[in-house]
Design a protein around this motif. Structure first.
Motif, PDB file in Angstrom:
ATOM      1  N   ALA A   1     -60.378 -61.111 -32.387  1.00 58.27           N
ATOM      2  CA  ALA A   1     -61.756 -61.286 -32.834  1.00 58.27           C
ATOM      3  C   ALA A   1     -61.866 -61.144 -34.349  1.00 58.27           C
ATOM      4  O   ALA A   1     -62.596 -61.905 -35.005  1.00 58.27           O
ATOM      5  CB  ALA A   1     -62.657 -60.269 -32.144  1.00 58.27           C
ATOM      6  N   THR A   2     -61.135 -60.196 -34.915  1.00 57.28           N
ATOM      7  CA  THR A   2     -61.270 -59.898 -36.346  1.00 57.28           C
ATOM      8  C   THR A   2     -60.766 -61.032 -37.214  1.00 57.28           C
ATOM      9  O   THR A   2     -61.380 -61.365 -38.236  1.00 57.28           O
ATOM     10  CB  THR A   2     -60.538 -58.596 -36.683  1.00 57.28           C
ATOM     11  OG1 THR A   2     -61.069 -57.529 -35.886  1.00 57.28           O
ATOM     12  CG2 THR A   2     -60.720 -58.246 -38.157  1.00 57.28           C
TER      13      THR A   2
ATOM     14  N   HIS B   1     -60.955 -64.035 -36.638  1.00 55.42           N
ATOM     15  CA  HIS B   1     -61.909 -65.144 -36.559  1.00 55.42           C
ATOM     16  C   HIS B   1     -63.275 -64.763 -37.146  1.00 55.42           C
ATOM     17  O   HIS B   1     -64.207 -65.562 -37.093  1.00 55.42           O
ATOM     18  CB  HIS B   1     -62.113 -65.571 -35.096  1.00 55.42           C
ATOM     19  CG  HIS B   1     -60.963 -66.348 -34.528  1.00 55.42           C
ATOM     20  ND1 HIS B   1     -59.968 -65.766 -33.773  1.00 55.42           N
ATOM     21  CD2 HIS B   1     -60.647 -67.670 -34.613  1.00 55.42           C
ATOM     22  CE1 HIS B   1     -59.094 -66.693 -33.416  1.00 55.42           C
ATOM     23  NE2 HIS B   1     -59.473 -67.853 -33.905  1.00 55.42           N
ATOM     24  N   LEU B   2     -63.382 -63.579 -37.700  1.00 56.57           N
ATOM     25  CA  LEU B   2     -64.671 -63.080 -38.170  1.00 56.57           C
ATOM     26  C   LEU B   2     -65.235 -63.896 -39.330  1.00 56.57           C
ATOM     27  O   LEU B   2     -66.448 -63.929 -39.542  1.00 56.57           O
ATOM     28  CB  LEU B   2     -64.536 -61.605 -38.575  1.00 56.57           C
ATOM     29  CG  LEU B   2     -65.798 -60.823 -38.915  1.00 56.57           C
ATOM     30  CD1 LEU B   2     -66.800 -60.847 -37.778  1.00 56.57           C
ATOM     31  CD2 LEU B   2     -65.434 -59.383 -39.277  1.00 56.57           C
ATOM     32  N   TYR B   3     -64.370 -64.583 -40.080  1.00 57.08           N
ATOM     33  CA  TYR B   3     -64.842 -65.396 -41.196  1.00 57.08           C
ATOM     34  C   TYR B   3     -65.791 -66.503 -40.723  1.00 57.08           C
ATOM     35  O   TYR B   3     -66.565 -67.056 -41.511  1.00 57.08           O
ATOM     36  CB  TYR B   3     -63.656 -66.023 -41.944  1.00 57.08           C
ATOM     37  CG  TYR B   3     -62.946 -67.099 -41.174  1.00 57.08           C
ATOM     38  CD1 TYR B   3     -63.262 -68.446 -41.359  1.00 57.08           C
ATOM     39  CD2 TYR B   3     -61.959 -66.775 -40.240  1.00 57.08           C
ATOM     40  CE1 TYR B   3     -62.614 -69.438 -40.643  1.00 57.08           C
ATOM     41  CE2 TYR B   3     -61.318 -67.758 -39.515  1.00 57.08           C
ATOM     42  CZ  TYR B   3     -61.645 -69.085 -39.719  1.00 57.08           C
ATOM     43  OH  TYR B   3     -61.005 -70.062 -38.987  1.00 57.08           O
TER      44      TYR B   3
ATOM     45  N   ILE C   1     -66.186 -62.255 -44.436  1.00 53.55           N
ATOM     46  CA  ILE C   1     -67.507 -62.076 -43.830  1.00 53.55           C
ATOM     47  C   ILE C   1     -68.383 -61.185 -44.700  1.00 53.55           C
ATOM     48  O   ILE C   1     -69.605 -61.370 -44.760  1.00 53.55           O
ATOM     49  CB  ILE C   1     -67.392 -61.508 -42.386  1.00 53.55           C
ATOM     50  CG1 ILE C   1     -68.716 -61.692 -41.635  1.00 53.55           C
ATOM     51  CG2 ILE C   1     -66.966 -60.067 -42.404  1.00 53.55           C
ATOM     52  CD1 ILE C   1     -69.152 -63.108 -41.439  1.00 53.55           C
TER      53      ILE C   1
ATOM     54  N   THR D   1     -73.493 -67.458 -36.652  1.00 54.28           N
ATOM     55  CA  THR D   1     -72.240 -68.188 -36.819  1.00 54.28           C
ATOM     56  C   THR D   1     -72.397 -69.269 -37.875  1.00 54.28           C
ATOM     57  O   THR D   1     -73.429 -69.944 -37.928  1.00 54.28           O
ATOM     58  CB  THR D   1     -71.818 -68.842 -35.483  1.00 54.28           C
ATOM     59  OG1 THR D   1     -71.730 -67.824 -34.484  1.00 54.28           O
ATOM     60  CG2 THR D   1     -70.480 -69.535 -35.604  1.00 54.28           C
TER      61      THR D   1
ATOM     62  N   PHE E   1     -66.674 -63.781 -33.569  1.00 52.11           N
ATOM     63  CA  PHE E   1     -66.076 -62.471 -33.293  1.00 52.11           C
ATOM     64  C   PHE E   1     -66.261 -62.103 -31.821  1.00 52.11           C
ATOM     65  O   PHE E   1     -65.313 -61.739 -31.125  1.00 52.11           O
ATOM     66  CB  PHE E   1     -66.712 -61.415 -34.195  1.00 52.11           C
ATOM     67  CG  PHE E   1     -66.178 -60.023 -33.975  1.00 52.11           C
ATOM     68  CD1 PHE E   1     -65.094 -59.563 -34.703  1.00 52.11           C
ATOM     69  CD2 PHE E   1     -66.758 -59.177 -33.047  1.00 52.11           C
ATOM     70  CE1 PHE E   1     -64.588 -58.272 -34.495  1.00 52.11           C
ATOM     71  CE2 PHE E   1     -66.276 -57.900 -32.831  1.00 52.11           C
ATOM     72  CZ  PHE E   1     -65.181 -57.445 -33.564  1.00 52.11           C
TER      73      PHE E   1
ATOM     74  N   PHE F   1     -70.354 -63.748 -36.679  1.00 54.21           N
ATOM     75  CA  PHE F   1     -70.321 -62.726 -35.632  1.00 54.21           C
ATOM     76  C   PHE F   1     -70.258 -63.337 -34.233  1.00 54.21           C
ATOM     77  O   PHE F   1     -69.754 -62.713 -33.303  1.00 54.21           O
ATOM     78  CB  PHE F   1     -71.530 -61.806 -35.780  1.00 54.21           C
ATOM     79  CG  PHE F   1     -71.550 -61.095 -37.107  1.00 54.21           C
ATOM     80  CD1 PHE F   1     -70.661 -60.070 -37.369  1.00 54.21           C
ATOM     81  CD2 PHE F   1     -72.438 -61.474 -38.101  1.00 54.21           C
ATOM     82  CE1 PHE F   1     -70.655 -59.418 -38.591  1.00 54.21           C
ATOM     83  CE2 PHE F   1     -72.446 -60.843 -39.329  1.00 54.21           C
ATOM     84  CZ  PHE F   1     -71.545 -59.813 -39.579  1.00 54.21           C
TER      85      PHE F   1
ATOM     86  N   SER G   1     -60.226 -62.103 -43.337  1.00 56.26           N
ATOM     87  CA  SER G   1     -61.438 -62.479 -42.604  1.00 56.26           C
ATOM     88  C   SER G   1     -62.535 -61.440 -42.786  1.00 56.26           C
ATOM     89  O   SER G   1     -63.714 -61.787 -42.909  1.00 56.26           O
ATOM     90  CB  SER G   1     -61.099 -62.641 -41.117  1.00 56.26           C
ATOM     91  OG  SER G   1     -62.138 -63.297 -40.440  1.00 56.26           O
ATOM     92  N   VAL G   2     -62.157 -60.161 -42.800  1.00 55.98           N
ATOM     93  CA  VAL G   2     -63.148 -59.103 -43.047  1.00 55.98           C
ATOM     94  C   VAL G   2     -63.747 -59.253 -44.441  1.00 55.98           C
ATOM     95  O   VAL G   2     -64.971 -59.156 -44.632  1.00 55.98           O
ATOM     96  CB  VAL G   2     -62.505 -57.714 -42.872  1.00 55.98           C
ATOM     97  CG1 VAL G   2     -63.447 -56.618 -43.367  1.00 55.98           C
ATOM     98  CG2 VAL G   2     -62.146 -57.473 -41.405  1.00 55.98           C
TER      99      VAL G   2
END
Length: 265
Positions: free
Chosen positions: A201-202, A204-206, A42, A141, A212, A209, A38-39
């Motif tokens: 949160a991380t 779901h970061l894809y 993003i 988003t 997140f 923000f 996901s990181v």
């Protein structure tokens, strides 16, 4: 043999080095890997020429052009994605009842857990919609299409199974398992809550923000409640209901609110 070493078989808790290794392995096989991807996702999204608000993330994609094989692949994916849940159940299994008590699961209050889960679903679901729409309005988003499957007779049952999979996997691992093992490492309550919320949160970061922030807040609420109740089933139920409504209800919502949901972005 020292007193400390002798105590380990009685408690069943590995030493700190093994605990850290175990946590890393469990997360690498499940939601920790999702967080890493996901990181990267993003970073990829924010470095494109297309604005984040004009991009789309599609969930629950078709896995094959032929219906029968799409169904087979969907069911296989659901079964094997439950393997990390089985792993943490195995790791924290107790010889005495309740066998999964350390994961916050005992089955002693099914009706009360269901009631609490429904209440949480209403609270978190409404808040989640507000955060999503706010993130879309602010350009933080991506448009999320949660139902990318083709329309077959089995589409809704598979989407419901996907919702249950997300609820079980995320809450059992991120809440039940992680809280138990970080307590074994003698972390403080708020350190555990914030770490669990940050992980949630991380991965779901894809989605951007906004996702997140929304999932971090959800993680803090769930974590605080879990420390008070020690019961994970209400969170599994709430998460499953929220995702089921989103997955199954998306086609209607997309037809009614196409601009807000980013349909066609």
């Amino acid at each position: 043999m020292s007193d400390t070493s002798a105590a380990l078989p009685e408690t069943g808790i590995p030493n700190r080095g093994r605990l850290r290794a175990e946590i890393i392995i469990v997360l690498a096989l499940s939601l920790g890997a999702s967080a890493v991807y996901s990181v990267v996702a993003i970073i990829n999204r924010t470095t494109r020429d297309v604005a984040l608000s004009e991009q789309t993330a599609t969930l629950n994609r078709s896995l094959d052009q032929r219906e029968v094989f799409d169904l087979v692949y969907q069911l296989l994916a659901i079964v094997f994605d439950l393997a990390p849940v089985a792993l943490v159940g195995f790791l924290l299994w107790s010889a005495t009842r309740p066998h999964l008590g350390r994961l916050g699961i005992d089955g002693a209050r099914p009706w009360r857990d269901t009631r609490d889960g429904l209440g949480l679903a209403l609270l978190i679901g409404a808040g989640g919609i507000a955060v999503y729409l706010g993130g879309r309005a602010l350009g933080l988003t991506v448009g999320v299409d949660p139902a990318g499957l083709e329309s077959y007779w089995w589409t809704i049952p598979v989407l419901l199974m996907r919702a249950a999979l997300a609820g079980i996997t995320e809450e059992v691992i991120v809440v039940g398992y992680l809280f138990a093992r970080l307590k074994d490492l003698r972390w403080g309550p708020w350190a555990i809550i914030l770490t669990s919320a940050l992980l949630r949160a991380t991965y779901h970061l894809y989605q951007g923000f906004g996702a997140f922030i929304g999932n971090f807040l959800m993680g803090v609420i769930f974590g605080r409640l879990y420390l008070r109740t020690g019961r994970v089933l209400p969170f599994v139920i709430a998460h499953t209901i929220i995702d089921a409504v989103i997955f199954v209800g998306y086609p209607w919502a997309a037809a009614v609110f196409p601009t807000l949901l980013g349909v066609g972005a």
